[in-house]
Write an enzyme that holds these catalytic residues in place. Structure first.
Site, PDB file in Angstrom:
ATOM      1  N   VAL A  11       0.880  -1.315   0.049  1.00  0.00           N
ATOM      2  CA  VAL A  11      -0.044   0.171  -0.049  1.00  0.00           C
ATOM      3  C   VAL A  11       0.815   1.131   0.172  1.00  0.00           C
ATOM      4  O   VAL A  11       0.535   2.104  -0.893  1.00  0.00           O
ATOM      5  CB  VAL A  11      -1.140   0.046   1.318  1.00  0.00           C
ATOM      6  CG1 VAL A  11      -1.619   1.299   1.408  1.00  0.00           C
ATOM      7  CG2 VAL A  11      -1.971  -1.125   1.140  1.00  0.00           C
ATOM      8  N   ASN A 214     -14.500  -5.212   2.855  1.00  0.00           N
ATOM      9  CA  ASN A 214     -13.675  -6.433   2.665  1.00  0.00           C
ATOM     10  C   ASN A 214     -14.876  -7.521   3.342  1.00  0.00           C
ATOM     11  O   ASN A 214     -14.734  -8.767   2.621  1.00  0.00           O
ATOM     12  CB  ASN A 214     -12.384  -6.584   3.503  1.00  0.00           C
ATOM     13  CG  ASN A 214     -11.427  -5.917   2.642  1.00  0.00           C
ATOM     14  OD1 ASN A 214     -11.799  -5.652   1.349  1.00  0.00           O
ATOM     15  ND2 ASN A 214     -10.412  -5.868   3.136  1.00  0.00           N
ATOM     16  N   PHE A 255     -17.107 -11.167  -7.791  1.00  0.00           N
ATOM     17  CA  PHE A 255     -16.664 -11.870  -6.528  1.00  0.00           C
ATOM     18  C   PHE A 255     -17.611 -13.059  -6.265  1.00  0.00           C
ATOM     19  O   PHE A 255     -18.145 -13.433  -5.418  1.00  0.00           O
ATOM     20  CB  PHE A 255     -16.725 -10.925  -5.304  1.00  0.00           C
ATOM     21  CG  PHE A 255     -15.344 -10.001  -5.056  1.00  0.00           C
ATOM     22  CD1 PHE A 255     -14.236 -10.438  -4.221  1.00  0.00           C
ATOM     23  CD2 PHE A 255     -15.124  -8.915  -5.811  1.00  0.00           C
ATOM     24  CE1 PHE A 255     -12.942  -9.834  -4.373  1.00  0.00           C
ATOM     25  CE2 PHE A 255     -13.958  -8.328  -5.941  1.00  0.00           C
ATOM     26  CZ  PHE A 255     -12.848  -8.559  -5.115  1.00  0.00           C
ATOM     27  N   TYR A 257     -17.060 -15.901  -8.064  1.00  0.00           N
ATOM     28  CA  TYR A 257     -16.447 -17.372  -8.470  1.00  0.00           C
ATOM     29  C   TYR A 257     -16.071 -18.287  -7.389  1.00  0.00           C
ATOM     30  O   TYR A 257     -15.569 -17.953  -6.300  1.00  0.00           O
ATOM     31  CB  TYR A 257     -14.969 -16.917  -9.285  1.00  0.00           C
ATOM     32  CG  TYR A 257     -15.362 -16.191 -10.426  1.00  0.00           C
ATOM     33  CD1 TYR A 257     -15.581 -17.072 -11.751  1.00  0.00           C
ATOM     34  CD2 TYR A 257     -15.187 -14.755 -10.384  1.00  0.00           C
ATOM     35  CE1 TYR A 257     -15.769 -16.209 -12.838  1.00  0.00           C
ATOM     36  CE2 TYR A 257     -15.649 -14.003 -11.732  1.00  0.00           C
ATOM     37  CZ  TYR A 257     -15.511 -14.876 -13.117  1.00  0.00           C
ATOM     38  OH  TYR A 257     -15.872 -14.140 -14.170  1.00  0.00           O
ATOM     39  N   GLY A 259     -14.187 -21.200  -5.768  1.00  0.00           N
ATOM     40  CA  GLY A 259     -13.080 -21.738  -6.067  1.00  0.00           C
ATOM     41  C   GLY A 259     -12.341 -22.214  -4.768  1.00  0.00           C
ATOM     42  O   GLY A 259     -13.233 -22.891  -3.544  1.00  0.00           O
ATOM     43  N   CYS A 266      -5.512  -9.445   3.053  1.00  0.00           N
ATOM     44  CA  CYS A 266      -6.575  -8.706   3.639  1.00  0.00           C
ATOM     45  C   CYS A 266      -8.029  -9.453   4.174  1.00  0.00           C
ATOM     46  O   CYS A 266      -8.478  -9.330   5.328  1.00  0.00           O
ATOM     47  CB  CYS A 266      -6.940  -7.619   2.713  1.00  0.00           C
ATOM     48  SG  CYS A 266      -5.776  -6.393   2.102  1.00  0.00           S
ATOM     49  N   LYS A 269      -7.627 -11.600   7.268  1.00  0.00           N
ATOM     50  CA  LYS A 269      -7.401 -10.974   8.669  1.00  0.00           C
ATOM     51  C   LYS A 269      -8.423  -9.739   9.141  1.00  0.00           C
ATOM     52  O   LYS A 269      -8.690  -9.467  10.125  1.00  0.00           O
ATOM     53  CB  LYS A 269      -5.917 -10.168   8.512  1.00  0.00           C
ATOM     54  CG  LYS A 269      -5.814  -8.763   8.007  1.00  0.00           C
ATOM     55  CD  LYS A 269      -4.303  -8.472   8.332  1.00  0.00           C
ATOM     56  CE  LYS A 269      -4.403  -7.069   7.361  1.00  0.00           C
ATOM     57  NZ  LYS A 269      -5.196  -5.910   7.646  1.00  0.00           N
ATOM     58  N   LYS A 327      -3.604 -14.832  -5.582  1.00  0.00           N
ATOM     59  CA  LYS A 327      -4.357 -14.481  -6.632  1.00  0.00           C
ATOM     60  C   LYS A 327      -3.456 -13.874  -7.759  1.00  0.00           C
ATOM     61  O   LYS A 327      -2.333 -13.788  -7.493  1.00  0.00           O
ATOM     62  CB  LYS A 327      -5.325 -13.333  -6.164  1.00  0.00           C
ATOM     63  CG  LYS A 327      -4.827 -11.885  -6.041  1.00  0.00           C
ATOM     64  CD  LYS A 327      -5.942 -10.945  -5.979  1.00  0.00           C
ATOM     65  CE  LYS A 327      -5.259  -9.487  -5.618  1.00  0.00           C
ATOM     66  NZ  LYS A 327      -6.449  -8.535  -5.574  1.00  0.00           N
ATOM     67  N   ARG A 334       0.475 -14.436   1.343  1.00  0.00           N
ATOM     68  CA  ARG A 334       0.082 -14.420   2.693  1.00  0.00           C
ATOM     69  C   ARG A 334      -1.479 -14.944   2.651  1.00  0.00           C
ATOM     70  O   ARG A 334      -2.403 -14.593   2.026  1.00  0.00           O
ATOM     71  CB  ARG A 334      -0.202 -12.818   3.091  1.00  0.00           C
ATOM     72  CG  ARG A 334       1.099 -12.419   3.460  1.00  0.00           C
ATOM     73  CD  ARG A 334       1.012 -10.965   4.077  1.00  0.00           C
ATOM     74  NE  ARG A 334       1.111 -10.015   2.990  1.00  0.00           N
ATOM     75  CZ  ARG A 334       0.922  -8.556   3.155  1.00  0.00           C
ATOM     76  NH1 ARG A 334       0.862  -8.114   4.187  1.00  0.00           N
ATOM     77  NH2 ARG A 334       0.794  -7.906   2.031  1.00  0.00           N
TER      78      ARG A 334
HETATM   79  N1  LIG Z   1      -2.070  -5.086   0.565  1.00  0.00           N
HETATM   80  C1  LIG Z   1      -3.292  -4.907   0.147  1.00  0.00           C
HETATM   81  O1  LIG Z   1      -3.694  -5.051  -0.942  1.00  0.00           O
HETATM   82  C2  LIG Z   1      -3.945  -3.923   0.861  1.00  0.00           C
HETATM   83  C3  LIG Z   1      -5.298  -3.158   0.534  1.00  0.00           C
HETATM   84  C4  LIG Z   1      -5.710  -2.121   1.276  1.00  0.00           C
HETATM   85  C5  LIG Z   1      -5.311  -2.127   2.565  1.00  0.00           C
HETATM   86  N2  LIG Z   1      -4.482  -2.682   3.207  1.00  0.00           N
HETATM   87  C6  LIG Z   1      -3.894  -2.121   4.508  1.00  0.00           C
HETATM   88  O2  LIG Z   1      -2.783  -1.662   4.410  1.00  0.00           O
HETATM   89  C7  LIG Z   1      -1.840  -1.780   5.529  1.00  0.00           C
HETATM   90  C8  LIG Z   1      -0.384  -2.011   4.945  1.00  0.00           C
HETATM   91  O3  LIG Z   1      -0.631  -3.152   4.226  1.00  0.00           O
HETATM   92  P1  LIG Z   1       0.528  -3.766   3.110  1.00  0.00           P
HETATM   93  O4  LIG Z   1      -0.112  -4.967   2.292  1.00  0.00           O
HETATM   94  O5  LIG Z   1       1.202  -2.710   2.248  1.00  0.00           O
HETATM   95  O6  LIG Z   1       1.560  -4.271   4.230  1.00  0.00           O
HETATM   96  P2  LIG Z   1       3.268  -4.740   4.076  1.00  0.00           P
HETATM   97  O7  LIG Z   1       3.592  -5.504   5.034  1.00  0.00           O
HETATM   98  O8  LIG Z   1       3.467  -4.956   2.633  1.00  0.00           O
HETATM   99  O9  LIG Z   1       4.041  -3.225   4.320  1.00  0.00           O
HETATM  100  C9  LIG Z   1       3.898  -2.538   5.405  1.00  0.00           C
HETATM  101  C10 LIG Z   1       5.270  -1.751   5.800  1.00  0.00           C
HETATM  102  O10 LIG Z   1       5.263  -1.075   6.747  1.00  0.00           O
HETATM  103  C11 LIG Z   1       6.652  -1.488   7.569  1.00  0.00           C
HETATM  104  N3  LIG Z   1       6.650  -0.634   8.717  1.00  0.00           N
HETATM  105  C12 LIG Z   1       6.219  -1.444   9.954  1.00  0.00           C
HETATM  106  N4  LIG Z   1       6.472  -0.493  11.159  1.00  0.00           N
HETATM  107  C13 LIG Z   1       6.714   0.530  10.618  1.00  0.00           C
HETATM  108  C14 LIG Z   1       7.229   1.795  11.214  1.00  0.00           C
HETATM  109  N5  LIG Z   1       6.757   2.019  12.590  1.00  0.00           N
HETATM  110  N6  LIG Z   1       7.796   2.768  10.489  1.00  0.00           N
HETATM  111  C15 LIG Z   1       8.196   2.583   9.301  1.00  0.00           C
HETATM  112  N7  LIG Z   1       7.524   1.459   8.444  1.00  0.00           N
HETATM  113  C16 LIG Z   1       6.985   0.282   9.147  1.00  0.00           C
HETATM  114  C17 LIG Z   1       7.081  -2.699   7.297  1.00  0.00           C
HETATM  115  O11 LIG Z   1       8.340  -2.822   7.352  1.00  0.00           O
HETATM  116  C18 LIG Z   1       6.675  -3.029   5.841  1.00  0.00           C
HETATM  117  O12 LIG Z   1       7.297  -2.721   4.793  1.00  0.00           O
HETATM  118  C19 LIG Z   1      -2.517  -2.921   6.321  1.00  0.00           C
HETATM  119  O13 LIG Z   1      -3.361  -2.168   7.325  1.00  0.00           O
HETATM  120  C20 LIG Z   1      -3.513  -3.448   5.272  1.00  0.00           C
HETATM  121  O14 LIG Z   1      -4.462  -4.211   5.692  1.00  0.00           O
HETATM  122  C21 LIG Z   1      -3.643  -3.569   2.356  1.00  0.00           C
END
Ligand SMILES: NC(=O)c1ccc[n+]([C@@H]2O[C@H](COP(=O)([O-])OP(=O)(O)OC[C@H]3O[C@@H](n4cnc5c(N)ncnc54)[C@H](O)[C@@H]3O)[C@@H](O)[C@H]2O)c1
Length: 441
Positions: A11, A214, A255, A257, A259, A266, A269, A327, A334
């Site tokens: 993100v 979600n 959404f 399908y 499988g 996401c 969790k 996907k 994860r």
């Molecule tokens: N991945 C998705 O598709 C998606 C979509 C929408 C929302 N989200 C939400 O967004 C958030 C991030 O998800 P993600 O998939 O990008 O996670 P991710 O694990 O890919 O990235 C998180 C990053 O934060 C860093 N981090 C942790 N603590 C830190 C700190 N104190 N200072 C600086 N960096 C720090 C980690 O090292 C890591 O690189 C989550 O809450 C997730 O639920 C994710």
């Protein structure tokens, strides 16, 4: 605008790159020095379509930089986006330690007004906790510097993240503060030129909106997965049922399908975290409880089909797996259903050869070097001498393979398809034994 993105994962990096691409100055900070080193040396730590080009372009233009220096990152942006991970805690609640650590750092180092924006998916009430932590740090420093905390949940989909960010359906903003609304309206103006996409609401509603989205999508998937099992029993075809209901505009096609279960960083969790929030308020969420239970069971449906065909002792058996990512178009593994399958095969004594267009490095990182796992460079190589092919991810490249070549490589012409990629009749004509999910054979 000058923007700091805290957390440079899926993100954070997408948000940083897209905000830089429309002309902002963006600094991405992460505590993971390895990630920042890769980015500083021109690489990219994750797979996301188009992201590498966008990052390169904006780094070259001087609008996108990376650091591990927390203090410098707090000084940099008037807007501080928190995009750190919120993994499940042992009890299923969202673990907020990274969010609160980021907030604490802001409070420790801020030297002027900051708009702190929660982009991570966080339970209702988190913005209040972020506010309290920053206030605590300011108080300890004897300061009364103005700041504001807003919620701006992210709805991007891995695999289409740039497109989703650049052309959002909606941009949800949670705040009661006029200055915060104005700053975010200005920031997002380039992303909503054709029509207004900003939905401004109170912070608690914004925080809940992300979980509601979600949870709703996960519900649709679990609903169809359970119906698929019933369809098999009744001699109906879930794919025809999907088309029959999807054509109703009140339902739509997305959404639906059937499988081998939903996975990813996401849905599992977030469903768990929302159930935990509800339980803490003593509010039953019976539908969502069933959604999670159905999904856990669904991840084993293909394993059960395999056991029915081969028995429970698979010693000496060897299986090919196509697709490891949860996907297509991502390397994210994860909670991927492929992991449930691979680990079940190992438990039953089988060995595995697997192929995925993007998630091989991630698989190596998770499982390391093992005698019972080989990773190969092409889908066809994976089939050589395998007792069956198991499909776990619906990558485009798997949709129209050369079935004649496949038959020459597989020991038995047998496919377990967790993503319903092929037509059962056509598979019979090709001479395959075919086990999809919920299809009429
Ligand atoms: N991945 C998705 O598709 C998606 C979509 C929408 C929302 N989200 C939400 O967004 C958030 C991030 O998800 P993600 O998939 O990008 O996670 P991710 O694990 O890919 O990235 C998180 C990053 O934060 C860093 N981090 C942790 N603590 C830190 C700190 N104190 N200072 C600086 N960096 C720090 C980690 O090292 C890591 O690189 C989550 O809450 C997730 O639920 C994710």
């Amino acid at each position: 605008m000058k923007i700091t993105i805290i957390g440079t994962g899926y993100v954070g990096l997408v948000t940083g790159a897209c905000l830089a691409d429309v002309g902002n100055d963006v600094l991405c900070v992460d505590v993971d020095a390895r990630k920042i080193d890769i980015l500083k040396s021109g690489g990219i730590p994750i797979y996301e379509t188009g992201l590498e080009d966008m990052v390169r372009r904006n780094v070259a233009a001087g609008r996108l930089t990376f650091t591990t220096d927390v203090e410098a990152s707090v000084h940099f942006g008037e807007l501080q986006f928190i995009a750190v991970g919120t993994p499940p805690d042992e009890d299923g609640s969202a673990d907020l330690q990274h969010v609160l650590a980021a907030a604490r750092n802001i409070g420790r180092h801020m030297d002027g007004f900051k708009l702190v924006v929660d982009k991570s998916t966080v339970p209702v009430g988190t913005a209040d906790r972020v506010t309290a932590v920053i206030q605590e740090e300011l108080l300890a420093r004897g300061l009364d510097t103005a700041f504001c905390v807003a919620s701006n949940p992210e709805f991007l989909k891995e695999g289409a993240a740039l497109e989703d960010f650049m052309k959002p359906d909606r941009i949800v903003i949670g705040t009661d503060d006029e200055r915060a609304t104005q700053l975010l309206r200005t920031l997002y103006a380039p992303f909503q030129r054709s029509h207004e996409r900003l939905v401004v609401m109170d912070v608690h509603s914004a925080e809940l909106t992300k979980y509601a989205a979600n949870a709703m999508l996960a519900t649709r998937i679990s609903f169809m997965n359970e119906l698929a099992i019933l369809a098999e029993e009744l001699g109906a075809d879930i794919e025809l049922v999907r088309q029959g209901i999807g054509s109703d505009p009140r339902i739509g096609y997305h959404f639906l399908y059937a499988g081998c279960g939903y996975g990813g960083s996401c849905f599992p969790k977030d469903v768990q975290a929302l159930r935990h929030t509800a339980a803490a308020c003593q509010v039953p969420l019976r539908v969502l409880d069933a959604v999670a239970t159905a999904n856990e069971a669904q991840k084993h449906v293909l394993v059960e089909k395999l056991q029915t065909r081969f028995g429970e002792n698979l010693t000496g058996r060897h299986f090919a797996i196509w697709g490891l990512a949860f996907k297509p178009n991502t390397d994210d593994m994860r909670d991927a259903p492929s992991r449930v399958m691979i680990e079940a095969l190992w438990r039953m004594g089988a060995t595995v050869t697997a192929y995925d267009p993007a998630a091989m490095d991630e698989t190596r990182r998770i499982y390391g070097q093992r005698d019972d796992l080989a990773l190969v460079e092409t889908p066809m190589e994976a089939l050589l001498g395998a007792d069956a092919l198991i499909i776990m991810t619906e990558w485009k490249a798997f949709r129209s393979p050369n079935f004649e070549t496949m038959k020459t490589l597989l020991k038995i012409p047998l496919i377990f398809d967790g993503r319903n990629l092929y037509e059962p009749i056509a598979m019979r004509e090709h001479g395959f034994e075919y086990f999809p999910i919920g299809r009429r054979l």
